[in-house]
Design a protein around this motif. Structure first.
Motif, PDB file in Angstrom:
ATOM      1  N   ASN A 298       1.278  -1.391  -0.404  1.00 20.12           N
ATOM      2  CA  ASN A 298       0.389   0.109   0.401  1.00 20.12           C
ATOM      3  C   ASN A 298       0.633   1.472  -0.465  1.00 20.12           C
ATOM      4  O   ASN A 298       1.970   1.159  -0.007  1.00 20.12           O
ATOM      5  CB  ASN A 298      -1.227  -0.254   0.893  1.00 20.12           C
ATOM      6  CG  ASN A 298      -0.743   0.118   2.849  1.00 20.12           C
ATOM      7  OD1 ASN A 298       0.568   0.904   2.372  1.00 20.12           O
ATOM      8  ND2 ASN A 298      -0.461  -0.674   3.284  1.00 20.12           N
ATOM      9  N   ASN A 299       0.385   2.324  -0.193  1.00 19.97           N
ATOM     10  CA  ASN A 299       0.928   3.554  -0.724  1.00 19.97           C
ATOM     11  C   ASN A 299       1.465   3.802   0.676  1.00 19.97           C
ATOM     12  O   ASN A 299       2.772   4.543   0.786  1.00 19.97           O
ATOM     13  CB  ASN A 299      -0.356   4.629  -0.747  1.00 19.97           C
ATOM     14  CG  ASN A 299       0.220   4.808  -2.205  1.00 19.97           C
ATOM     15  OD1 ASN A 299       0.444   4.437  -2.557  1.00 19.97           O
ATOM     16  ND2 ASN A 299      -1.902   6.100  -2.113  1.00 19.97           N
ATOM     17  N   SER A 300       1.445   3.626   2.451  1.00 20.64           N
ATOM     18  CA  SER A 300       2.615   3.776   3.715  1.00 20.64           C
ATOM     19  C   SER A 300       3.269   3.470   2.943  1.00 20.64           C
ATOM     20  O   SER A 300       4.373   3.446   3.709  1.00 20.64           O
ATOM     21  CB  SER A 300       1.676   3.661   4.771  1.00 20.64           C
ATOM     22  OG  SER A 300       0.649   2.786   4.646  1.00 20.64           O
ATOM     23  N   GLU A 301       3.723   1.713   3.242  1.00 19.89           N
ATOM     24  CA  GLU A 301       4.796   0.459   2.519  1.00 19.89           C
ATOM     25  C   GLU A 301       5.236   0.981   1.681  1.00 19.89           C
ATOM     26  O   GLU A 301       7.272   1.196   2.149  1.00 19.89           O
ATOM     27  CB  GLU A 301       4.787  -0.492   2.292  1.00 19.89           C
ATOM     28  CG  GLU A 301       3.649  -1.664   3.158  1.00 19.89           C
ATOM     29  CD  GLU A 301       3.169  -2.993   3.118  1.00 19.89           C
ATOM     30  OE1 GLU A 301       3.083  -3.429   2.287  1.00 19.89           O
ATOM     31  OE2 GLU A 301       2.789  -3.117   4.248  1.00 19.89           O
TER      32      GLU A 301
ATOM     33  N   ILE B 279       9.795   2.960   2.981  1.00 15.51           N
ATOM     34  CA  ILE B 279      10.483   2.216   1.854  1.00 15.51           C
ATOM     35  C   ILE B 279      11.290   2.740   1.002  1.00 15.51           C
ATOM     36  O   ILE B 279      12.411   3.063   0.791  1.00 15.51           O
ATOM     37  CB  ILE B 279       9.830   0.805   0.784  1.00 15.51           C
ATOM     38  CG1 ILE B 279       9.299  -0.656   1.782  1.00 15.51           C
ATOM     39  CG2 ILE B 279      10.731   0.843  -0.138  1.00 15.51           C
ATOM     40  CD1 ILE B 279       8.712  -1.060   0.265  1.00 15.51           C
ATOM     41  N   ASN B 280      10.811   4.153   0.497  1.00 14.40           N
ATOM     42  CA  ASN B 280      11.330   5.061  -0.168  1.00 14.40           C
ATOM     43  C   ASN B 280      11.572   6.316   1.031  1.00 14.40           C
ATOM     44  O   ASN B 280      12.924   6.466   0.300  1.00 14.40           O
ATOM     45  CB  ASN B 280      10.366   6.215  -1.185  1.00 14.40           C
ATOM     46  CG  ASN B 280       9.405   5.442  -2.714  1.00 14.40           C
ATOM     47  OD1 ASN B 280      10.108   4.235  -2.708  1.00 14.40           O
ATOM     48  ND2 ASN B 280       8.545   6.099  -2.590  1.00 14.40           N
ATOM     49  N   GLU B 281      11.616   6.468   1.800  1.00 14.97           N
ATOM     50  CA  GLU B 281      12.046   6.686   3.093  1.00 14.97           C
ATOM     51  C   GLU B 281      13.751   6.352   3.387  1.00 14.97           C
ATOM     52  O   GLU B 281      14.306   7.244   3.887  1.00 14.97           O
ATOM     53  CB  GLU B 281      11.206   7.472   4.012  1.00 14.97           C
ATOM     54  CG  GLU B 281      11.874   8.720   4.500  1.00 14.97           C
ATOM     55  CD  GLU B 281      11.746  10.172   4.248  1.00 14.97           C
ATOM     56  OE1 GLU B 281      13.024  10.816   4.808  1.00 14.97           O
ATOM     57  OE2 GLU B 281      11.545  10.197   3.226  1.00 14.97           O
ATOM     58  N   CYS B 282      12.949   5.115   3.755  1.00 21.88           N
ATOM     59  CA  CYS B 282      14.563   4.611   3.748  1.00 21.88           C
ATOM     60  C   CYS B 282      15.636   4.584   3.000  1.00 21.88           C
ATOM     61  O   CYS B 282      16.771   5.005   3.539  1.00 21.88           O
ATOM     62  CB  CYS B 282      14.291   2.857   3.787  1.00 21.88           C
ATOM     63  SG  CYS B 282      13.338   2.665   5.251  1.00 21.88           S
ATOM     64  N   LYS B 283      15.073   4.482   1.658  1.00 17.47           N
ATOM     65  CA  LYS B 283      15.750   4.420   0.067  1.00 17.47           C
ATOM     66  C   LYS B 283      16.693   6.102  -0.297  1.00 17.47           C
ATOM     67  O   LYS B 283      17.852   5.814   0.365  1.00 17.47           O
ATOM     68  CB  LYS B 283      15.550   3.763  -0.866  1.00 17.47           C
ATOM     69  CG  LYS B 283      14.917   2.820  -1.141  1.00 17.47           C
ATOM     70  CD  LYS B 283      14.321   2.411  -2.066  1.00 17.47           C
ATOM     71  CE  LYS B 283      14.457   0.755  -2.755  1.00 17.47           C
ATOM     72  NZ  LYS B 283      13.723   0.841  -4.369  1.00 17.47           N
ATOM     73  N   LYS B 284      16.103   6.819   0.174  1.00 18.82           N
ATOM     74  CA  LYS B 284      16.679   8.162   0.654  1.00 18.82           C
ATOM     75  C   LYS B 284      17.570   8.478   2.206  1.00 18.82           C
ATOM     76  O   LYS B 284      18.169   9.378   1.698  1.00 18.82           O
ATOM     77  CB  LYS B 284      15.405   9.062   0.857  1.00 18.82           C
ATOM     78  CG  LYS B 284      14.207   9.515  -0.196  1.00 18.82           C
ATOM     79  CD  LYS B 284      13.220  10.390  -0.362  1.00 18.82           C
ATOM     80  CE  LYS B 284      12.941  10.495  -1.048  1.00 18.82           C
ATOM     81  NZ  LYS B 284      10.798  11.183  -1.470  1.00 18.82           N
TER      82      LYS B 284
END
Length: 88
Positions: free
Chosen positions: A4-7, A11-16
């Motif tokens: 879902n969008n929150s996941e 994930i994107n925040e962790c990558k950033k």
């Protein structure tokens, strides 16, 4: 099943965050000497495995070039398989 969008946002925040941390690695790559080639090779391999090597193409290229130029001084007949494969 699609996340879902929150996941996806997490994930994107962790990558950033990882990318930001790895930007500091640029300085390490520039400062690393051929004496520390195994550690540098492991670092480059980790960056590649994380999928962010494109951020560090120039630094990686320079580090590998420096290692190649000094390789004859670094060869150790007693290297383990992991070290030999990283150098390859």
């Amino acid at each position: 099943m699609l996340p879902n969008n929150s996941e996806s946002m997490v994930i994107n925040e962790c990558k950033k965050q990882k990318i930001e941390e790895l930007k500091d690695v640029r300085e390490e790559l520039k400062k690393a000497s051929a004496v520390k080639s195994l550690e540098l090779l492991k670092l480059i391999d980790s960056i590649r495995l994380l999928g962010v090597a494109y951020h560090f193409e120039r630094e990686i290229e320079e580090a590998l070039k420096d290692m190649f130029e000094t390789y004859s001084r670094l060869v150790d007949d007693n290297e383990d398989l992991t070290t030999s494969s990283l150098r390859f």
